[in-house]
Design an enzyme around this catalytic site. Structure first.
Site, PDB file in Angstrom:
ATOM      1  N   ARG A 232      17.459  30.411 -35.034  1.00  0.00           N
ATOM      2  CA  ARG A 232      18.682  30.085 -34.057  1.00  0.00           C
ATOM      3  C   ARG A 232      18.532  31.214 -32.728  1.00  0.00           C
ATOM      4  NH1 ARG A 232      24.370  29.048 -36.617  1.00  0.00           N
ATOM      5  NH2 ARG A 232      23.051  28.242 -38.092  1.00  0.00           N
TER       6      ARG A 232
ATOM      7  N   SER B 242      24.401  24.487 -34.736  1.00  0.00           N
ATOM      8  CA  SER B 242      25.410  24.562 -35.472  1.00  0.00           C
ATOM      9  C   SER B 242      26.824  24.907 -34.708  1.00  0.00           C
ATOM     10  CB  SER B 242      25.457  25.313 -36.705  1.00  0.00           C
ATOM     11  OG  SER B 242      26.490  25.127 -37.534  1.00  0.00           O
ATOM     12  N   HIS B 243      27.352  25.930 -34.928  1.00  0.00           N
ATOM     13  CA  HIS B 243      28.584  26.062 -34.301  1.00  0.00           C
ATOM     14  C   HIS B 243      28.721  27.223 -33.121  1.00  0.00           C
ATOM     15  CE1 HIS B 243      28.066  29.406 -37.301  1.00  0.00           C
ATOM     16  NE2 HIS B 243      28.828  30.174 -36.572  1.00  0.00           N
TER      17      HIS B 243
ATOM     18  N   LYS C  99      16.862  23.917 -38.232  1.00  0.00           N
ATOM     19  CA  LYS C  99      17.076  23.998 -39.760  1.00  0.00           C
ATOM     20  C   LYS C  99      15.996  23.102 -40.300  1.00  0.00           C
ATOM     21  CE  LYS C  99      22.106  24.520 -39.734  1.00  0.00           C
ATOM     22  NZ  LYS C  99      23.388  23.971 -39.985  1.00  0.00           N
TER      23      LYS C  99
ATOM     24  N   ASP D  34      32.266  20.945 -37.478  1.00  0.00           N
ATOM     25  CA  ASP D  34      31.730  21.921 -36.511  1.00  0.00           C
ATOM     26  C   ASP D  34      30.753  21.089 -35.725  1.00  0.00           C
ATOM     27  OD1 ASP D  34      29.693  21.423 -38.433  1.00  0.00           O
ATOM     28  OD2 ASP D  34      28.958  23.285 -38.595  1.00  0.00           O
TER      29      ASP D  34
ATOM     30  N   ASP E  10      27.185  20.471 -35.655  1.00  0.00           N
ATOM     31  CA  ASP E  10      26.384  19.559 -36.183  1.00  0.00           C
ATOM     32  C   ASP E  10      26.908  18.631 -37.525  1.00  0.00           C
ATOM     33  OD1 ASP E  10      26.368  21.862 -37.651  1.00  0.00           O
ATOM     34  OD2 ASP E  10      24.275  21.779 -38.321  1.00  0.00           O
TER      35      ASP E  10
ATOM     36  N   ASP F 258      28.090  19.204 -40.284  1.00  0.00           N
ATOM     37  CA  ASP F 258      27.705  19.570 -41.760  1.00  0.00           C
ATOM     38  C   ASP F 258      28.897  20.089 -42.436  1.00  0.00           C
ATOM     39  OD1 ASP F 258      27.265  22.068 -40.602  1.00  0.00           O
ATOM     40  OD2 ASP F 258      25.323  22.350 -41.445  1.00  0.00           O
ATOM     41  N   ARG F 259      29.689  20.650 -41.693  1.00  0.00           N
ATOM     42  CA  ARG F 259      31.036  21.409 -42.295  1.00  0.00           C
ATOM     43  C   ARG F 259      32.045  20.627 -41.773  1.00  0.00           C
ATOM     44  NH1 ARG F 259      31.486  27.469 -40.617  1.00  0.00           N
ATOM     45  NH2 ARG F 259      30.587  26.595 -38.648  1.00  0.00           N
TER      46      ARG F 259
ATOM     47  N   HIS G 241      30.957  24.654 -46.090  1.00  0.00           N
ATOM     48  CA  HIS G 241      29.572  23.818 -46.437  1.00  0.00           C
ATOM     49  C   HIS G 241      29.926  23.277 -47.825  1.00  0.00           C
ATOM     50  CE1 HIS G 241      26.904  24.634 -43.095  1.00  0.00           C
ATOM     51  NE2 HIS G 241      27.518  25.828 -43.261  1.00  0.00           N
TER      52      HIS G 241
END
Length: 459
Positions: free
Chosen positions: A14, A103-104, A113, A251, A253, A255-256, A338
């Protein structure tokens, strides 16, 4: 030699584009990823890749694919996807994967990832350091990245992903619910319509009120980071305005997933972890459930009350996934929202967690604020970040101030005090911050302990 240590983190890649991550670096990482897989005995003849809605995603993914091709691996490219959609692809196709997302993080960031076949994690203890070192070696020999190589097959797996999730949670018997969903201009705007779209809604008593479903990696409305209370304000107002039963926020992507009740008040991710654990343990009595060390003390209590075996883990998706695989856990939850499922290749999926919440909440008649109270037993501070000059020295100052506490070092330091209250202080794996989480039986005790620790941390 190029130093990628600030780009390659504890469990993902990242950084800022293009200063830290550009096409040349992405290509080197693609080659290094395939070589690492082969060296560790994995089949790397083919990998699957995807990217989120960030503008730099397609070019970085193409460069990574070129690097993978140069190492002798062909590529299945599923295009725009949420991170859990990439995990689905890795699981159902049995291929290693690379998801381009930050992500966020704000718009100027991007990242990767990585996972092995079956969505198995790649982190600092499972190959990511090897990838970094090899990429650093490669960078001086790489020229400009050319066009997308021919050894790339484009496949659309969105419908299969949606069908798989719907097979895991039955929503057919729930009561009518009005749900506001804030996608934050992230990938929830791509996946929510596929999973809970018009065709499904025709058979279900769900009314979805969409917010910010337009995919836009510049995040024009607010950052796609629901962990920051400022980014929940629009959702909270919309829930109250529409008289909704609850709100969901994803978020960047997707995933949360974060939940707010009918009053717009956040429901703790620890409460969601406990709720989903209860549902999963009903299917598999006696199973193991993983929780990270900053979830509420209520989580292991509720796991035990429902016949499960709680196992405590350090923070971070690669660590949780590894622990789940080791113990064959049925479910795992983090306080960062998560949620990990054995039925989903031990990977995290915000959408599946949201469906569990809808199924459980929709099976009874209480408002969510009352229903969730069963799972929220203690007063928690939430995560409080502080920038300090010397994290190690600061942590030692705090340790000296609590000589009678029982301290463990699983991830940073966790202090267990005589009255049952506790706090954890740890350095961030992704940012130059010291993170504090405090919990106590009553709000006033939590606030006092929080302020006492912060006074030491911030000098």
């Amino acid at each position: 030699m190029t130093d990628l240590s600030q780009l390659v983190k504890a469990y993902d890649v990242r950084g800022i584009v293009p200063e830290q991550l550009d096409e040349t670096v992405a290509r080197a990482l693609g080659t290094a990823f395939v070589e690492m897989l082969r060296e560790s005995g994995d089949d790397a003849d083919k990998i699957v890749i995807a990217h989120d809605m960030r503008e730099t995603g397609p070019s970085l993914a193409a460069a990574f694919a070129a690097g993978a091709n140069s190492a002798g691996s062909s590529v299945v490219h599923i295009g725009l996807a949420s991170t859990d959609q990439l995990y689905y692809a890795s699981g159902v196709l049995g291929l290693p994967g690379a998801m381009f997302t930050a992500s966020h993080n704000p718009a100027q960031y991007n990242g990767i990832k990585l996972c092995r076949a079956g969505a198995r994690p790649v982190g600092q203890d499972s190959g990511l350091i090897t990838v970094r070192i090899r990429a650093e070696e490669l960078l001086s020999d790489l020229g400009a990245v050319g066009e997308v190589p021919e050894a790339v097959e484009h496949v659309d797996l969105l419908a299969g992903y949606a069908e798989h999730l719907r097979s895991l949670v039955d929503l057919s018997g729930i009561r009518p619910l009005k749900v506001v969903v804030d996608a934050g201009n992230g990938m929830g705007g791509h996946t929510v319509p596929a999973v809970l779209g018009d065709q499904l809604l025709a058979a279900l008593p769900l009314e979805i009120v969409p917010m910010y479903f337009e995919l836009d990696g510049s995040f024009p409305n607010h950052e796609a980071n629901p962990l920051d209370p400022a980014n929940l304000v629009d959702l909270q107002a919309a829930v109250r305005e529409h008289g909704a039963d609850l709100g969901l926020a994803f978020d960047g992507d997707a995933d949360r997933c974060f939940v707010v009740d009918e009053n717009g008040d956040p429901v703790s991710p620890s409460a969601i972890t406990a709720l989903v654990a209860k549902r999963e343990l009903a299917k598999a009595p006696g199973a193991t459930v993983i929780h990270n060390l900053i979830t509420s003390a209520a989580v292991p209590e509720i796991i035990k009350e429902n016949g499960g075996v709680p196992v405590r883990s350090r923070v971070g998706h690669s660590f949780i996934k590894a622990e789940m695989a080791r113990t064959n856990a049925i479910f795992g939850g983090e306080h960062s929202a998560h949620y990990y499922f054995r039925d989903f290749w031990f990977a995290d999926t915000g959408m599946l967690a949201a469906m569990h919440v809808l199924a459980e909440f929709g099976s009874q008649d209480e408002p969510l604020s009352e229903f969730a109270a069963e799972f929220e037993r203690y007063a928690a501070s939430g995560e409080i970040n502080s920038t300090v000059a010397n994290a190690k020295a600061t942590i030692e100052k705090v340790r000296a101030a609590f000589p009678d506490a029982v301290v463990d070092t699983l991830d940073g330091l966790t202090f267990q005090l005589n009255d049952g209250s506790w706090f954890n202080l740890r350095a961030s794996n992704t940012e130059p911050l010291l993170r504090l989480n405090v919990e106590a039986a009553k709000p006033d005790r939590m606030a006092a302990l929080r302020d006492e620790v912060l006074a030491i941390v911030r000098g």
